[in-house]
Design an enzyme around this catalytic site. Structure first.
Site, PDB file in Angstrom:
ATOM      1  N   TRP A 149     -17.521  10.828 -69.195  1.00  0.00           N
ATOM      2  CA  TRP A 149     -17.655  10.339 -70.572  1.00  0.00           C
ATOM      3  C   TRP A 149     -19.037  10.654 -71.146  1.00  0.00           C
ATOM      4  O   TRP A 149     -19.269  10.442 -72.331  1.00  0.00           O
ATOM      5  CB  TRP A 149     -17.427   8.822 -70.626  1.00  0.00           C
ATOM      6  CG  TRP A 149     -16.008   8.383 -70.359  1.00  0.00           C
ATOM      7  CD1 TRP A 149     -14.940   9.178 -70.013  1.00  0.00           C
ATOM      8  CD2 TRP A 149     -15.495   7.045 -70.438  1.00  0.00           C
ATOM      9  NE1 TRP A 149     -13.814   8.424 -69.858  1.00  0.00           N
ATOM     10  CE2 TRP A 149     -14.113   7.102 -70.109  1.00  0.00           C
ATOM     11  CE3 TRP A 149     -16.073   5.806 -70.727  1.00  0.00           C
ATOM     12  CZ2 TRP A 149     -13.310   5.962 -70.078  1.00  0.00           C
ATOM     13  CZ3 TRP A 149     -15.258   4.671 -70.694  1.00  0.00           C
ATOM     14  CH2 TRP A 149     -13.895   4.758 -70.376  1.00  0.00           C
ATOM     15  N   LYS A 150     -19.946  11.088 -70.301  1.00  0.00           N
ATOM     16  CA  LYS A 150     -21.327  11.367 -70.729  1.00  0.00           C
ATOM     17  C   LYS A 150     -21.895  10.144 -71.469  1.00  0.00           C
ATOM     18  O   LYS A 150     -21.618   9.025 -71.071  1.00  0.00           O
ATOM     19  CB  LYS A 150     -21.367  12.646 -71.570  1.00  0.00           C
ATOM     20  CG  LYS A 150     -20.710  13.827 -70.835  1.00  0.00           C
ATOM     21  CD  LYS A 150     -20.980  15.146 -71.459  1.00  0.00           C
ATOM     22  CE  LYS A 150     -20.269  16.241 -70.661  1.00  0.00           C
ATOM     23  NZ  LYS A 150     -20.562  17.576 -71.125  1.00  0.00           N
ATOM     24  N   GLU A 206     -26.521  19.148 -67.728  1.00  0.00           N
ATOM     25  CA  GLU A 206     -27.306  18.399 -68.723  1.00  0.00           C
ATOM     26  C   GLU A 206     -28.472  17.673 -68.065  1.00  0.00           C
ATOM     27  O   GLU A 206     -29.432  17.292 -68.737  1.00  0.00           O
ATOM     28  CB  GLU A 206     -26.368  17.451 -69.494  1.00  0.00           C
ATOM     29  CG  GLU A 206     -25.497  18.238 -70.468  1.00  0.00           C
ATOM     30  CD  GLU A 206     -24.121  17.669 -70.735  1.00  0.00           C
ATOM     31  OE1 GLU A 206     -23.882  16.484 -70.438  1.00  0.00           O
ATOM     32  OE2 GLU A 206     -23.270  18.432 -71.248  1.00  0.00           O
ATOM     33  N   GLU A 227     -19.171  24.445 -62.950  1.00  0.00           N
ATOM     34  CA  GLU A 227     -19.208  24.289 -64.399  1.00  0.00           C
ATOM     35  C   GLU A 227     -20.152  25.319 -64.998  1.00  0.00           C
ATOM     36  O   GLU A 227     -21.371  25.091 -65.041  1.00  0.00           O
ATOM     37  CB  GLU A 227     -19.709  22.890 -64.769  1.00  0.00           C
ATOM     38  CG  GLU A 227     -18.839  21.758 -64.273  1.00  0.00           C
ATOM     39  CD  GLU A 227     -18.955  20.536 -65.174  1.00  0.00           C
ATOM     40  OE1 GLU A 227     -17.925  20.047 -65.613  1.00  0.00           O
ATOM     41  OE2 GLU A 227     -20.080  20.085 -65.441  1.00  0.00           O
ATOM     42  N   GLY A 252     -15.016  16.732 -69.817  1.00  0.00           N
ATOM     43  CA  GLY A 252     -15.943  16.016 -70.690  1.00  0.00           C
ATOM     44  C   GLY A 252     -15.234  15.565 -71.958  1.00  0.00           C
ATOM     45  O   GLY A 252     -14.531  14.557 -71.974  1.00  0.00           O
ATOM     46  N   GLY A 253     -15.376  16.340 -73.032  1.00  0.00           N
ATOM     47  CA  GLY A 253     -14.853  15.965 -74.353  1.00  0.00           C
ATOM     48  C   GLY A 253     -13.405  15.491 -74.344  1.00  0.00           C
ATOM     49  O   GLY A 253     -13.078  14.468 -74.960  1.00  0.00           O
TER      50      GLY A 253
HETATM   51  P1  PGA Z   1     -16.586  19.575 -71.544  1.00  0.00           P
HETATM   52  O1  PGA Z   1     -17.661  18.994 -70.503  1.00  0.00           O
HETATM   53  O2  PGA Z   1     -15.224  19.356 -70.946  1.00  0.00           O
HETATM   54  O3  PGA Z   1     -16.815  18.776 -72.800  1.00  0.00           O
HETATM   55  O4  PGA Z   1     -16.890  21.014 -71.716  1.00  0.00           O
HETATM   56  C1  PGA Z   1     -17.472  19.143 -69.120  1.00  0.00           C
HETATM   57  C2  PGA Z   1     -18.668  18.604 -68.395  1.00  0.00           C
HETATM   58  O5  PGA Z   1     -19.790  18.768 -68.864  1.00  0.00           O
HETATM   59  O6  PGA Z   1     -18.531  17.987 -67.307  1.00  0.00           O
END
Ligand code: PGA
Length: 255
Positions: free
Chosen positions: A12-13, A101, A169, A231-232
């Site tokens: 979910w960041k 990140e 990734e 992620g998104g």
């Molecule tokens: P994303 O992110 O699916 O939004 O590209 C994946 C992640 O950073 O783990």
């Protein structure tokens, strides 16, 4: 199907306040309950502020609670930081480490990632270690060298391979809508697996980067891909669960 149990992990960041985090966690846990028995692991990694609340909702569910990042020390004078035992204390079973990140946004090195992996495993957590090349590294033809260095240095010696998951990734694919072709994902996964030596065949290797319900089918049928880190598309229960279902259909039912 390989003997490796697929893992579908939601990152979910830094998204979600209490109310929407609870709703999303409840929706995922209900989807998992109605699809049971699952032949894959589902992990939800909310921001640290939601760990407790999401954990309460997931209690008794087959969905595992995860978290994002930690410091290597178990406790001490580290203002603003959180440790692996703190997440374990709240019921977390898994931790995302070495995400791009963190590596690129916070200058985290692979050596530091390895220290975090040790700390998280000592706290009993499954460690989801992210690796991947940037766009510049891809263009320079350095993908293999980058992955080799990151895997060698981020995975500590004496790692517990049953608690190790690697997420490939590509940095240029995260949140961009761009993705490598499936054959390039497979090549990267095979390289990572070979770098892991004798434990390679048992370690789960996930793909992450712009995975959504529409494109997951092209990678979920690759037997080298043991799941995805999302992620998104994990911020909506329907899209996250369609991704999980794709693994249910293509991987589990084909077994
Ligand atoms: P994303 O992110 O699916 O939004 O590209 C994946 C992640 O950073 O783990």
């Amino acid at each position: 199907m390989s003997s490796r149990r697929p893992m579908i992990a939601a990152n979910w960041k830094m998204n979600g306040l209490l109310a929407d985090g609870r709703l999303l966690a409840r929706a995922v846990s209900e989807a998992a309950a109605s699809a049971a028995p699952l032949c894959f692991d589902v992990v939800v990694c909310p921001p640290a502020t939601l760990t407790y609340a999401v954990g309460e909702i997931l209690k008794g569910s087959s969905v595992l609670l995860g978290a994002q990042d930690c410091v290597a020390a178990p406790q001490g004078a580290f203002t603003g930081d959180l440790s692996a035992p703190m997440f374990a204390d709240l019921g977390a079973k898994a931790l995302i480490l070495g995400h791009s990140e963190r590596r690129h946004g916070h200058g985290e090195t692979s050596v530091q990632v390895a220290e975090k992996v040790k700390a998280a495993q000592a706290a009993g957590l499954i460690t989801i270690v992210c690796v991947g090349e940037t766009a510049a590294e891809l263009d320079a033809g350095c993908t293999k060298a980058v992955l080799t260095q990151q895997v060698r240095e981020s995975v500590p010696e004496n790692v517990d391979s049953s608690k190790l998951v690697i997420a490939y990734e590509p940095v240029w694919a995260i949140g961009t809508g761009r993705q490598p072709v499936p054959s390039d994902v497979v090549t990267a996964h095979q390289l990572i697996r070979s770098l892991l030596g004798p434990m390679g065949p048992t370690v789960r290797i996930l793909y992450g980067g712009s995975v959504n319900a529409a494109n997951v089918g092209s990678i979920s049928c690759e037997k080298e891909v043991d799941g995805v880190l999302v992620g998104g598309a994990s911020l909506k229960a329907e899209s996250f669960w369609s991704i999980a279902e794709s693994f249910q259909k293509r991987v589990c039912l084909a077994a």
